[in-house]
Design an enzyme around this catalytic site. Sequence first.
Site, short mmCIF file in Angstrom:
data_model
loop_
_atom_site.label_atom_id
_atom_site.label_comp_id
_atom_site.label_asym_id
_atom_site.label_seq_id
_atom_site.Cartn_x
_atom_site.Cartn_y
_atom_site.Cartn_z
N TRP A 68 -20.48 13.31 -19.75
CA TRP A 68 -20.94 13.28 -18.36
C TRP A 68 -22.30 13.95 -18.27
O TRP A 68 -22.56 14.94 -18.96
CB TRP A 68 -19.95 14.02 -17.44
CG TRP A 68 -18.55 13.48 -17.49
CD1 TRP A 68 -17.47 14.08 -18.06
CD2 TRP A 68 -18.08 12.24 -16.96
NE1 TRP A 68 -16.35 13.29 -17.91
CE2 TRP A 68 -16.69 12.15 -17.23
CE3 TRP A 68 -18.68 11.18 -16.26
CZ2 TRP A 68 -15.91 11.06 -16.84
CZ3 TRP A 68 -17.90 10.11 -15.87
CH2 TRP A 68 -16.53 10.05 -16.16
N TRP B 79 1.96 1.80 -3.43
CA TRP B 79 0.92 2.44 -4.27
C TRP B 79 1.04 3.97 -4.19
O TRP B 79 0.90 4.69 -5.17
CB TRP B 79 -0.50 2.05 -3.79
CG TRP B 79 -1.09 0.86 -4.48
CD1 TRP B 79 -1.30 -0.36 -3.93
CD2 TRP B 79 -1.57 0.78 -5.85
NE1 TRP B 79 -1.87 -1.20 -4.86
CE2 TRP B 79 -2.05 -0.52 -6.04
CE3 TRP B 79 -1.63 1.68 -6.92
CZ2 TRP B 79 -2.60 -0.96 -7.25
CZ3 TRP B 79 -2.17 1.26 -8.11
CH2 TRP B 79 -2.64 -0.04 -8.29
N ASN C 45 -11.12 2.86 2.62
CA ASN C 45 -10.72 2.70 1.21
C ASN C 45 -11.74 1.93 0.37
O ASN C 45 -12.05 2.30 -0.75
CB ASN C 45 -9.36 1.99 1.14
CG ASN C 45 -8.94 1.75 -0.30
OD1 ASN C 45 -8.79 2.69 -1.06
ND2 ASN C 45 -8.80 0.49 -0.67
N GLU D 274 0.85 -1.20 0.00
CA GLU D 274 0.00 0.00 0.00
C GLU D 274 0.88 1.25 0.00
O GLU D 274 0.59 2.24 -0.67
CB GLU D 274 -0.92 0.03 1.22
CG GLU D 274 -1.94 -1.08 1.30
CD GLU D 274 -2.93 -1.10 0.15
OE1 GLU D 274 -2.90 -0.21 -0.71
OE2 GLU D 274 -3.75 -2.04 0.11
N TRP E 263 -15.41 12.59 -12.88
CA TRP E 263 -14.57 12.23 -11.74
C TRP E 263 -13.93 13.45 -11.10
O TRP E 263 -13.65 13.47 -9.91
CB TRP E 263 -13.49 11.21 -12.14
CG TRP E 263 -12.50 11.69 -13.18
CD1 TRP E 263 -12.60 11.54 -14.53
CD2 TRP E 263 -11.28 12.41 -12.96
NE1 TRP E 263 -11.52 12.11 -15.17
CE2 TRP E 263 -10.69 12.65 -14.23
CE3 TRP E 263 -10.61 12.87 -11.83
CZ2 TRP E 263 -9.48 13.34 -14.39
CZ3 TRP E 263 -9.41 13.56 -11.99
CH2 TRP E 263 -8.86 13.79 -13.25
N TRP F 293 -8.99 8.42 -8.23
CA TRP F 293 -10.23 8.83 -8.92
C TRP F 293 -10.19 8.42 -10.38
O TRP F 293 -11.18 7.95 -10.93
CB TRP F 293 -10.47 10.35 -8.77
CG TRP F 293 -11.32 10.62 -7.56
CD1 TRP F 293 -10.89 11.05 -6.35
CD2 TRP F 293 -12.74 10.42 -7.45
NE1 TRP F 293 -11.95 11.13 -5.48
CE2 TRP F 293 -13.09 10.76 -6.11
CE3 TRP F 293 -13.74 10.00 -8.31
CZ2 TRP F 293 -14.41 10.69 -5.65
CZ3 TRP F 293 -15.05 9.92 -7.84
CH2 TRP F 293 -15.38 10.26 -6.53
P1 FAD Z 1 -4.12 2.04 5.07
O1 FAD Z 1 -5.03 1.11 4.38
O2 FAD Z 1 -3.72 1.70 6.45
O3 FAD Z 1 -2.80 2.15 4.13
C1 FAD Z 1 -1.59 2.72 4.62
C2 FAD Z 1 -1.12 3.83 3.71
O4 FAD Z 1 -0.83 3.30 2.41
C3 FAD Z 1 -2.14 4.93 3.47
O5 FAD Z 1 -2.18 5.87 4.50
C4 FAD Z 1 -1.62 5.52 2.15
O6 FAD Z 1 -0.52 6.36 2.35
C5 FAD Z 1 -1.15 4.27 1.41
N1 FAD Z 1 -2.22 3.77 0.56
C6 FAD Z 1 -3.13 2.82 0.84
N2 FAD Z 1 -3.95 2.60 -0.22
C7 FAD Z 1 -3.55 3.46 -1.18
C8 FAD Z 1 -3.99 3.72 -2.51
N3 FAD Z 1 -5.01 3.05 -3.09
N4 FAD Z 1 -3.37 4.70 -3.21
C9 FAD Z 1 -2.34 5.38 -2.69
N5 FAD Z 1 -1.86 5.16 -1.44
C10 FAD Z 1 -2.46 4.21 -0.70
N6 FAD Z 1 -5.14 8.19 -0.24
C11 FAD Z 1 -4.52 9.30 0.20
O7 FAD Z 1 -3.52 9.19 0.93
N7 FAD Z 1 -4.97 10.55 -0.17
C12 FAD Z 1 -6.06 10.72 -0.97
O8 FAD Z 1 -6.41 11.87 -1.27
C13 FAD Z 1 -6.75 9.56 -1.41
N8 FAD Z 1 -7.85 9.68 -2.19
C14 FAD Z 1 -8.49 8.53 -2.62
C15 FAD Z 1 -9.60 8.65 -3.46
C16 FAD Z 1 -10.27 7.51 -3.93
C17 FAD Z 1 -11.45 7.67 -4.87
C18 FAD Z 1 -9.83 6.23 -3.53
C19 FAD Z 1 -10.52 4.99 -4.02
C20 FAD Z 1 -8.71 6.10 -2.71
C21 FAD Z 1 -8.03 7.24 -2.25
N9 FAD Z 1 -6.89 7.13 -1.41
C22 FAD Z 1 -6.24 8.28 -1.01
C23 FAD Z 1 -6.28 5.81 -1.14
C24 FAD Z 1 -6.75 5.10 0.15
O9 FAD Z 1 -8.14 5.03 0.18
C25 FAD Z 1 -6.25 5.80 1.41
O10 FAD Z 1 -4.84 5.97 1.36
C26 FAD Z 1 -6.55 4.99 2.67
O11 FAD Z 1 -7.92 4.66 2.73
C27 FAD Z 1 -6.20 5.83 3.88
O12 FAD Z 1 -6.49 5.15 5.06
P2 FAD Z 1 -5.32 4.57 5.96
O13 FAD Z 1 -4.30 5.64 6.17
O14 FAD Z 1 -5.93 3.96 7.16
O15 FAD Z 1 -4.71 3.51 4.96
#
Ligand code: FAD
Length: 434
Positions: free
Chosen positions: A290, A262, A325, A259, A343, A366
């Site tokens: 759209w 990512w 997420n 993650e 989007w 997005w």
């Molecule tokens: P955890 O699940 O504990 O993951 C740990 C860390 O890994 C996160 O804090 C983040 O830094 C990284 N990570 C995890 N999943 C992703 C992912 N899919 N993409 C990029 N990094 C990831 N994440 C953001 O940090 N900022 C945003 O603005 C953002 N916008 C999003 C918009 C959409 C439409 C979607 C589907 C996802 C988005 N995410 C975003 C990715 C992800 O949803 C969040 O990082 C995550 O839910 C944050 O919760 P957590 O810190 O408990 O993550």
Amino acid sequence: MKTPVNIFWFRRDLRLDDNVGFYNALNSEHPVLPIFIFDPNILEQLPEDDARVTFIFETLQKTRRTLQDKHDSSIAIFYGTPESTFKTLAEDYTIATVFTNHDYEPYATTRDSEIKAQLLEQNIQLKTFKDQVIFEKDEVVKKDGKPYMVYTPYMRLWKATFKAQELKIYDTAPILNNLVSDSKLPNVTITDIGFIPATQNIEDYTVTPALIQNYEATRNFPAKDTTSKLGPHLRFGTVSIRKMVKKAIAEKNEIFWQELIWREFFMQILWHFPHTYKDAFKAKYDRIEWRNNDVEFKAWCEGKTGYPLVDAGMRQLNQTGFMHNRIRMLVGSFLCKHLLIDWRWGEAYFAEKLHDFDLSSNVGNWQWVAGSGVDASPYFRIFNPTTQIDKFDKQHDYINQWVPDYQELTYPQPIVDHKEARERCLKVYKAAVS
Ligand code: FAD
């Protein structure tokens, strides 16, 4: 002639330990003046009760107090453009070098090249360092130097490159005495910068080994609320990415580690393709017609679509600044595919509300849900907002928490019929992209 100083400019790296630029500044020959600039170019776009501004503000005040109490120093905090702030600083101090960490977003890269030129006119160097990522921009690329646009090979090379080198932690404790001795450096109040404080407890971030160990087993169930909540800390740098990766490895959780990869994947995408924060990565997706219906958009924002899992996510976001997420994916898909709303509208709403908003991750994800991005889900894969409940919230615990009214008569009817919306989406997308 005043004694020369070096400046360390804090931005997305609000911590004293394991901060690469700060470490290098402290190791230099002159005492370090730490600064932070509240930049109106950024602040003017935010609502006046933005909790993220309080988070930054309170974190800075806490760091200031640490430096005052233990090191007879402080952080100088300013409100103004970086350009005017550096002009004033150059009048008040003899500055040898300005140290700071790389920032990769489009506004930041332009700002930094302008400040670099401005400082050079006065014979001041700007030295910048990689800090907020393990691998930046073009450090993990294909053999021909081109960026990866698919995550899995990027992640594999990221890991191989990582294993081939030692992960250094930048311990600043022994050198924290090389700061200017002045505990009364300028400060601002939150009202000075045009904001009203949000109620927030700024506590040091902790994550338990158990959370990381169990991450895979629980991360898909929003009611369990067992993800790391690391987002804002990586965004503002209150946690170091190097220490987090070390933890992920120590707890042997590859998925959690992936993650974090990512995040870097999307960062390098935005750096290589800076226009994608506003244009579809796959250009033909900008041909989609759209519907952009304002009333439906409002219902989506307010969590009143009549689809309880979608509404639960939007209400969680509105009330807490966080959304799980799994539900971000669902509400995003629902907006773009069921409602056929651009989007960019959803991205902008998330940008305003998410405490962990990060341009590269927000845009990247997005575009992923809309189908227009790199490594995106195919457009014909459309989440069913009802069967998603059976998969991820079978006992309705998450729905009950955020939409307690979902079985009441006052709860709205679905704003679109799933089957009809699905068929409409397929038709409109197909017309645009095939
Ligand atoms: P955890 O699940 O504990 O993951 C740990 C860390 O890994 C996160 O804090 C983040 O830094 C990284 N990570 C995890 N999943 C992703 C992912 N899919 N993409 C990029 N990094 C990831 N994440 C953001 O940090 N900022 C945003 O603005 C953002 N916008 C999003 C918009 C959409 C439409 C979607 C589907 C996802 C988005 N995410 C975003 C990715 C992800 O949803 C969040 O990082 C995550 O839910 C944050 O919760 P957590 O810190 O408990 O993550």
